[in-house]
Design a protein around this motif. Structure first.
Motif, short mmCIF file in Angstrom:
data_model
loop_
_atom_site.label_atom_id
_atom_site.label_comp_id
_atom_site.label_asym_id
_atom_site.label_seq_id
_atom_site.Cartn_x
_atom_site.Cartn_y
_atom_site.Cartn_z
N ALA A 100 -7.62 1.42 0.19
CA ALA A 100 -8.90 1.54 -0.87
C ALA A 100 -8.03 1.78 -2.45
N ALA A 101 -7.16 2.58 -2.47
CA ALA A 101 -6.81 3.08 -3.81
C ALA A 101 -6.19 1.77 -4.48
N GLU A 102 -5.22 0.86 -3.79
CA GLU A 102 -4.72 -0.42 -4.09
C GLU A 102 -5.80 -1.43 -4.56
N ILE A 103 -6.87 -1.43 -3.84
CA ILE A 103 -7.93 -2.30 -4.40
C ILE A 103 -8.60 -1.88 -5.49
N ALA A 104 -8.83 -0.37 -5.63
CA ALA A 104 -9.39 0.21 -6.95
C ALA A 104 -8.62 -0.19 -8.13
N ARG A 127 -2.68 11.17 1.34
CA ARG A 127 -3.57 10.15 1.25
C ARG A 127 -3.55 9.87 2.46
N ALA A 128 -4.56 9.34 3.35
CA ALA A 128 -4.52 8.81 4.73
C ALA A 128 -4.30 7.28 4.37
N TRP A 129 -3.88 6.58 5.34
CA TRP A 129 -3.42 5.18 5.22
C TRP A 129 -4.52 4.26 4.76
N ALA A 130 -5.76 4.43 5.36
CA ALA A 130 -6.73 3.62 4.81
C ALA A 130 -7.21 3.85 3.38
N ASN A 140 0.83 -1.32 -0.08
CA ASN A 140 0.05 0.11 -0.01
C ASN A 140 0.83 1.27 -0.10
N ASN A 141 2.13 1.32 0.27
CA ASN A 141 2.96 2.29 0.27
C ASN A 141 3.07 2.95 -1.04
N ARG A 142 2.82 2.13 -2.09
CA ARG A 142 3.12 2.50 -3.34
C ARG A 142 1.99 3.42 -3.78
N PHE A 143 0.88 3.35 -2.96
CA PHE A 143 -0.25 4.23 -3.29
C PHE A 143 -0.13 5.49 -2.52
#
Ligand SMILES: NC(=O)c1ccc[n+]([C@@H]2O[C@H](COP(=O)([O-])OP(=O)(O)OC[C@H]3O[C@@H](n4cnc5c(N)ncnc54)[C@H](O)[C@@H]3O)[C@@H](O)[C@H]2O)c1
Length: 339
Positions: A293-297, A286-289, A123-126
């Motif tokens: 969500a962006a990774e999932i999208a 971007r907030a952590w959560a 998720n850090n990539r996002f």
């Protein structure tokens, strides 16, 4: 309009954030969640209106979802991922991809063999600052990057002493495999995923209060990683050490400029018109959560459009070779070649 993807989430610790990400995504229907903890299952099903709950993840797989997130303890990543892929289900697997490179290889083989997508959740990539820097690097603002340093150091933060996190047989290691994986991945991703060539590492266990339960992993690790193209990367990570406070960073040095991400702040160091300048790009982090969500999208879009996601099983496998090499190097006291 395309049919919505039917998704499931396996493991509801961190996995609850995957669940929230899916629930907020219009292109999916959450069809089931699985966890051995029945109480947690009920609470999450109620909170997110999930129709089906399973105490066995294989039962969730039998309901034939299109995609599952796997957020289980590390030792279960490979078996659960391979079971899902064999059942014809796409997988988003939490980091670290596996316990070691051999497991990672089997996961990649299962994805290819069953023609399913395997994405590793990094998720850090996002993070906004990472994505801004990635774009600047692609536009050659830093020139040729030849040296990098990264770390995630905690002053005190051994996660759940005595739980699977601190038991090598179930976690694969300590802060290196838990936190280091994020920062080494982020650094390599920013500079184009250069292949690892060799590693020299050291690990330490100085804060292991075994009265709280089994702690047989390191609490600090550091490594010198040689990447293709002669790039040098130094990495450090700890769950407990005498540092001022918890902090994570990436520092890159290139021929035209340098860059630092410290926390969520990005600074570029370069020259303009013969003058040294420091640039602080303007963005809202971007907030952590929201990164999850962006990774999932991103993954949902890739599956829908039949595109390869930006964090592949193959990249995860290279990461496992690096991590395994560092542990081996620390044990043997010598440089380990990777190739
Ligand atoms: N990307 C991130 O920022 C991030 C953050 C935290 C954790 N993680 C990763 O997520 C994974 C899970 O970590 P966590 O902190 O949620 O751990 P956790 O122990 O809090 O949660 C794991 C969950 O899996 C369940 N579980 C265990 N065995 C199971 C089984 N056989 N079948 C079904 N459910 C089972 C447990 O009951 C628990 O609810 C780890 O790989 C960790 O590295 C990633």
């Amino acid at each position: 309009m395309k049919k919505k993807l039917r998704v499931g989430v396996i493991g509801l610790g961190l996995g609850r954030h995957h669940l929230a990400g899916y629930v907020g995504n219009d292109e999916v229907d959450v069809v089931g969640i699985a966890d051995v903890n029945g109480e947690l299952l009920r609470t999450m099903a109620q909170e997110y209106h999930v129709p089906n709950t399973y105490t066995s993840y294989t039962d969730l797989l039998k309901s034939q979802p299109d995609l599952v997130s796997i957020a289980l303890p590390n030792y279960l990543h490979a078996p659960a991922t391979i079971d899902a892929l064999k059942a014809g289900v796409h997988v988003l697997c939490e980091k670290p991809m596996a316990m070691n490179a051999a497991e990672a290889q089997r996961m990649v083989n299962a994805a290819h063999g069953n023609k399913r997508v395997l994405m590793i959740a990094l998720n850090n990539r996002f993070r906004t600052e990472a994505q801004v820097l990635k774009k600047l690097i692609e536009e050659d603002v830093l020139g040729e990057i030849y040296y990098a340093k990264t770390g995630w150091m905690r002053r005190r933060g051994i996660p759940g002493a005595g739980t699977w996190f601190t038991q090598k047989a179930r976690s694969g290691g300590g802060p290196l495999i838990d936190l280091g994986v994020h920062m080494i991945d982020l650094t390599r991703w920013l500079i184009g995923n250069p292949k690892p060539k060799s590693v020299l590492g050291a690990t330490y266990a100085k804060f292991s209060d075994t009265e709280q339960g089994v702690i047989d992993v390191e609490d600090l690790a550091m490594a010198f990683i040689k990447l293709e193209g002669g790039i040098s990367l130094i990495a450090e990570t700890s769950w407990a050490s005498h540092v001022p406070s918890e902090g994570a960073y990436v520092k890159l040095i290139g021929t035209k400029g340098g860059a630092e991400i410290i926390g969520d702040k990005l600074t570029i160091y370069t020259e303009m018109h013969g003058q040294q300048v420091d640039i602080t790009p303007a963005y809202t982090p971007r907030a952590w959560a929201d990164c999850i969500a962006a990774e999932i999208a991103h993954l949902v879009t890739c599956i829908r459009d039949k595109k390869t996601p930006m964090s592949t099983g193959e990249q995860g496998m290279e990461m496992m070779k690096i991590l395994e090499g560092i542990y081996k190097s620390a044990d043997q006291g010598k440089t380990i070649k990777i190739g």
